[in-house]
Design a protein around this motif. Structure first.
Motif, mmCIF file in Angstrom:
data_model
loop_
_atom_site.group_PDB
_atom_site.id
_atom_site.type_symbol
_atom_site.label_atom_id
_atom_site.label_comp_id
_atom_site.label_asym_id
_atom_site.label_seq_id
_atom_site.Cartn_x
_atom_site.Cartn_y
_atom_site.Cartn_z
ATOM 1 N N PRO A 344 -9.160 13.800 29.342
ATOM 2 C CA PRO A 344 -9.785 13.882 28.020
ATOM 3 C C PRO A 344 -11.289 13.693 28.107
ATOM 4 N N MET A 345 -11.985 14.084 27.037
ATOM 5 C CA MET A 345 -13.441 13.999 27.000
ATOM 6 C C MET A 345 -13.933 12.579 27.210
ATOM 7 N N GLY A 346 -13.178 11.609 26.759
ATOM 8 C CA GLY A 346 -13.612 10.227 26.879
ATOM 9 C C GLY A 346 -13.849 9.775 28.300
ATOM 10 N N GLU A 347 -13.207 10.439 29.276
ATOM 11 C CA GLU A 347 -13.361 10.048 30.678
ATOM 12 C C GLU A 347 -14.510 10.769 31.374
ATOM 13 N N VAL A 348 -15.105 11.738 30.685
ATOM 14 C CA VAL A 348 -16.237 12.460 31.274
ATOM 15 C C VAL A 348 -17.443 11.536 31.353
ATOM 16 N N VAL A 349 -18.130 11.562 32.486
ATOM 17 C CA VAL A 349 -19.338 10.753 32.653
ATOM 18 C C VAL A 349 -20.543 11.629 32.322
ATOM 19 N N THR A 350 -21.321 11.207 31.340
ATOM 20 C CA THR A 350 -22.443 12.018 30.879
ATOM 21 C C THR A 350 -23.551 11.111 30.367
ATOM 22 N N ARG A 351 -24.587 11.713 29.763
ATOM 23 C CA ARG A 351 -25.705 10.968 29.183
ATOM 24 C C ARG A 351 -25.848 11.356 27.717
ATOM 25 N N TYR A 352 -26.412 10.462 26.928
ATOM 26 C CA TYR A 352 -26.620 10.719 25.505
ATOM 27 C C TYR A 352 -28.092 10.629 25.138
ATOM 28 N N HIS A 353 -28.478 11.457 24.185
ATOM 29 C CA HIS A 353 -29.750 11.336 23.478
ATOM 30 C C HIS A 353 -29.383 10.973 22.045
ATOM 31 N N ILE A 354 -29.787 9.785 21.589
ATOM 32 C CA ILE A 354 -29.392 9.272 20.276
ATOM 33 C C ILE A 354 -30.638 9.010 19.443
ATOM 34 N N SER A 355 -30.678 9.581 18.253
ATOM 35 C CA SER A 355 -31.794 9.362 17.344
ATOM 36 C C SER A 355 -31.308 8.541 16.152
ATOM 37 N N LEU A 356 -31.936 7.388 15.925
ATOM 38 C CA LEU A 356 -31.526 6.461 14.870
ATOM 39 C C LEU A 356 -32.641 6.286 13.846
ATOM 40 N N ASP A 357 -32.263 6.204 12.588
ATOM 41 C CA ASP A 357 -33.187 5.786 11.536
ATOM 42 C C ASP A 357 -32.946 4.300 11.294
ATOM 43 N N VAL A 358 -33.952 3.468 11.551
ATOM 44 C CA VAL A 358 -33.769 2.020 11.505
ATOM 45 C C VAL A 358 -34.831 1.385 10.612
ATOM 46 N N ALA A 359 -34.579 0.129 10.256
ATOM 47 C CA ALA A 359 -35.569 -0.638 9.509
ATOM 48 C C ALA A 359 -36.742 -0.961 10.432
ATOM 49 N N ASP A 360 -37.945 -0.858 9.886
ATOM 50 C CA ASP A 360 -39.144 -1.111 10.698
ATOM 51 C C ASP A 360 -39.507 -2.587 10.599
ATOM 52 N N LYS A 361 -38.808 -3.415 11.398
ATOM 53 C CA LYS A 361 -39.092 -4.842 11.402
ATOM 54 C C LYS A 361 -38.776 -5.415 12.771
ATOM 55 N N PRO A 362 -39.320 -6.597 13.097
ATOM 56 C CA PRO A 362 -39.117 -7.180 14.420
ATOM 57 C C PRO A 362 -37.630 -7.421 14.715
ATOM 58 N N LEU A 415 -24.529 -1.545 12.187
ATOM 59 C CA LEU A 415 -25.607 -2.525 12.102
ATOM 60 C C LEU A 415 -26.329 -2.404 10.763
ATOM 61 N N ASP A 416 -26.642 -3.548 10.166
ATOM 62 C CA ASP A 416 -27.359 -3.531 8.890
ATOM 63 C C ASP A 416 -28.744 -2.915 9.026
ATOM 64 N N THR A 417 -29.347 -3.040 10.201
ATOM 65 C CA THR A 417 -30.709 -2.543 10.404
ATOM 66 C C THR A 417 -30.753 -1.052 10.727
ATOM 67 N N VAL A 418 -29.590 -0.430 10.946
ATOM 68 C CA VAL A 418 -29.534 1.006 11.231
ATOM 69 C C VAL A 418 -29.212 1.734 9.933
ATOM 70 N N ARG A 419 -30.166 2.485 9.424
ATOM 71 C CA ARG A 419 -29.977 3.218 8.165
ATOM 72 C C ARG A 419 -29.093 4.459 8.363
ATOM 73 N N GLY A 420 -29.101 4.999 9.575
ATOM 74 C CA GLY A 420 -28.286 6.167 9.846
ATOM 75 C C GLY A 420 -28.494 6.683 11.261
ATOM 76 N N VAL A 421 -27.501 7.398 11.779
ATOM 77 C CA VAL A 421 -27.604 8.056 13.078
ATOM 78 C C VAL A 421 -28.004 9.499 12.815
ATOM 79 N N ALA A 422 -29.261 9.815 13.081
ATOM 80 C CA ALA A 422 -29.793 11.135 12.744
ATOM 81 C C ALA A 422 -29.183 12.236 13.598
ATOM 82 N N SER A 423 -29.020 11.971 14.895
ATOM 83 C CA SER A 423 -28.426 12.994 15.762
ATOM 84 C C SER A 423 -27.932 12.361 17.054
#
Length: 430
Positions: A344-362, A415-423
């Motif tokens: 299944p796809m879950g066993e494939v070893v690969t890399r991800y590019h993840i774009s997140l919209d997050v709160a701008d705070k420390p 996560l509360d600080t993640v507004r959304g997963v853009a891509s």
């Protein structure tokens, strides 16, 4: 000496590809006869509607009764270019039962029921050829079945759908959005009125199933192929890839596991480095890499669709099938002796590019990094850019099992600080 009795061919379908097959058979009849060792005669053409004038085809050859045509005892080879599952499957099976070999371009049927068709062909002592089913004029099936029959193929990686490659190329080169690029592809004839099979990855997945089956001597069905299309690819994804020195392509990837005990087959959009040869494949062209133990890395490139390129592959198979008829021999059948499990796809070893919209705070970056660590996923690079009270966080991972990467993304969504997963996009080709 050339045999005087012609070999008779039944043609099922007279659309873009079928009409070109008929034209070449007529205009190059003498050359084909010389190459085969006997004349080849078009004995009948099955169509849905008989009223149309079809240039270069005698009206008396046209019939709407495809079943009767393939059941004729004088037919030596049936060429099937109607596509779809039924009635193509029933017609091909009937052709085998009546002693005719079959040349087909039907990737959907082969991916769905190829093993049963191979068994029927073997039972009746006839051939099943399908070079045109994968990448039109590009010789790919025959090299895998024959030229590399003594080698061990470990990976097949490539662009096997011209429509999606055209769309992604336009998005990259002009900055167009997906809808604009699709409209252009439709206007130019690269995309069908209903482009679902192409843009949702069904066409490429069927081809991946065929290629994986041949390459790994294993029965691989369409349902075994992980499939994602390009409809969710945005101009922002293309721009982000460019900033990484990459471009986005819809890839078909068939791999043998490192221990050789299983295989995987998948189709999905991915970022690949601009230095990779596939990155330079433009417009509606196809290109496929085959990686074998002894032969090394081979690349096959050319037009992967269209009437003339597809007809070229069909005629090549027709010559082979006719030669076998004359000599009383058969070409290669199905080779599925290995019958490796498809992971299944879950066993494939690969890399991800993840774009997140997050709160701008420390602390946001540290919080996200903790989620990656908890799922055993190592971060390669991070880029953060503030925009008012929000920020964009782009993470590229190291290689990890796809299941772990997917679980990481789901945890980030919570996560509360993640507004959304853009891509989310995989990174390949390195």
């Amino acid at each position: 000496m050339m045999r005087t009795r012609p070999l008779k061919v039944a043609l099922l379908g007279c659309g873009v590809v079928g009409s070109e097959v008929a034209r070449i058979m007529t205009t190059h009849s003498e050359d084909l006869a010389a190459r085969i060792g006997a004349p080849v005669e078009l004995a009948g053409v099955a169509v849905r509607r008989a009223g149309r004038v079809r240039e270069g085809i005698a009206p008396e050859l046209i019939t709407t009764d495809a079943a009767a045509l393939v059941a004729r005892e004088d037919i030596d080879v049936v060429v099937e270019v109607i596509g779809g599952i039924e009635p193509a499957r029933a017609l091909i099976t009937s052709a085998f039962e009546h002693g005719a070999s079959v040349v087909t371009a039907n990737k959907a049927l082969l991916a769905e029921d190829g093993s049963a068709l191979h068994e029927a062909a073997e039972k009746h002592g006839v051939d099943l050829y399908y070079e045109a089913a994968v990448a039109a004029a590009i010789p790919l099936v025959r090299p895998l079945r024959e030229s590399l029959a003594g080698d061990t193929v470990n990976r097949v990686l490539g662009i096997v759908n011209g429509t999606t490659n055209f769309i992604l190329d336009r998005m990259d080169s002009t900055g167009a959005g997906y809808s604009e690029a699709l409209d252009e592809a439709t206007a130019l004839g690269y995309a069908e009125a209903d482009p679902t099979a192409d843009v949702e990855g069904f066409d490429a997945a069927a081809k991946a199933a065929i290629l994986a089956g041949i390459a790994f001597h294993t029965r691989v069905r369409l349902d075994d192929v992980h499939r994602e299309g390009i409809t969710e690819v945005t101009a922002a994804d293309i721009a982000s890839a460019r900033r990484m020195g990459c471009t986005v392509k819809l890839l078909a990837i068939c791999e043998r596991a490192a221990d050789g005990r299983s295989v995987t087959a998948r189709v999905h959009p991915a970022m690949i480095p601009l230095t990779h040869p596939l990155a330079s494949v433009r417009e509606a062209y196809n290109a496929v890499f085959v990686e074998a133990e002894a032969a090394g890395r081979l690349m096959f490139y050319g037009p992967g669709a269209g009437g003339s390129p597809t007809a070229s592959a069909v005629l090549g198979d027709l010559v082979a099938a006719c030669r076998n008829k004359l000599s009383g021999s058969r070409g290669p059948g199905e080779s599925a002796y290995a019958q490796l499990p498809v992971s299944p796809m879950g066993e494939v070893v690969t890399r991800y590019h993840i774009s997140l919209d997050v709160a701008d705070k420390p602390g946001v970056l540290a919080q996200c990094a903790t989620v990656f660590a908890e799922h055993g996923v190592s971060i390669d690079t991070v880029r953060q850019q503030g925009k008012g009270g929000e920020a964009s966080l782009v993470v590229v991972t190291h290689r990890a099992p796809d299941a772990a990467l997917s679980a990481t993304v789901e945890a980030l969504r919570n996560l509360d600080t993640v507004r959304g997963v853009a891509s989310i996009m995989r990174v390949e080709g390195e």
